[in-house]
Enzyme design. Structure first.
Site, PDB file in Angstrom:
ATOM      1  N   ASN A 116      -6.254  -2.744   1.721  1.00 29.96           N
ATOM      2  CA  ASN A 116      -6.328  -4.199   1.807  1.00 29.96           C
ATOM      3  C   ASN A 116      -7.790  -4.629   1.825  1.00 29.96           C
ATOM      4  OD1 ASN A 116      -3.563  -4.395   1.996  1.00 29.96           O
ATOM      5  ND2 ASN A 116      -3.522  -4.867   4.178  1.00 29.96           N
TER       6      ASN A 116
ATOM      7  N   ARG B  87       0.840  -1.213   0.000  1.00 31.67           N
ATOM      8  CA  ARG B  87       0.000   0.000   0.000  1.00 31.67           C
ATOM      9  C   ARG B  87       0.869   1.254   0.000  1.00 31.67           C
ATOM     10  NH1 ARG B  87      -3.744  -1.309   4.953  1.00 31.67           N
ATOM     11  NH2 ARG B  87      -1.803  -2.336   5.464  1.00 31.67           N
TER      12      ARG B  87
END
Length: 152
Positions: free
Chosen positions: A48, A30
């Protein structure tokens, strides 16, 4: 395997939505994507998903989105392992002002990352043990050659 980039030969502003599969959670993916998107001036998010995948949405110029999608494979990142990226391209909504990495419960994510770090450390130690065993074999062969004067 990689797919053809959907932005090849296109111009204008678009919205890219993607789902990345592989070793993509708990490995800094990320943050990596957020950095790549920000560097390209894209707006959107990455987060996520409960099934172990990572979702990202980015809006911006086609050329920047094409480069971002190529970078999303994270080929040069040693811990990230992207196996597949499913994408869709649509008209932009303009709902984002910047790109952000969205996080869930910090404590849960910390424990998940700690578990992954432990697994990676175990793999490193296993590989190191295998390398040391091979080095011992090589050393033994070299010693034997030195004892015989290299005539074996």
């Amino acid at each position: 395997m990689d797919q053809e980039n959907p932005f090849s030969g296109h111009t204008g502003v678009w919205r890219l939505a993607g789902i990345a599969r592989g070793r993509v959670q708990g490995v800094g993916y990320r943050g990596y994507l957020a950095g790549r998107a920000a560097a390209r001036g894209l707006a959107g998010y990455v987060q996520n998903l409960p099934d172990g995948t990572v979702e990202f949405v980015a809006e911006g110029e086609a050329g920047n989105l094409a480069a971002f999608l190529e970078e999303a494979w994270a080929r040069h990142e040693p811990v990230i392992g992207v196996g597949e990226i499913a994408v869709s391209v649509t008209e932009p909504t303009g709902e984002f002002s910047r790109f952000e990495a969205r996080f869930g419960d910090r404590q849960e994510e910390f424990f998940r990352r700690s578990g992954l770090a432990l697994d990676l450390l175990k793999e490193i130690m296993k590989t190191e043990g295998e390398m040391l065993a091979e080095q011992r074999k090589t050393n033994a062969l070299l010693k034997a050659l030195l004892r015989t004067g290299g005539t074996e």
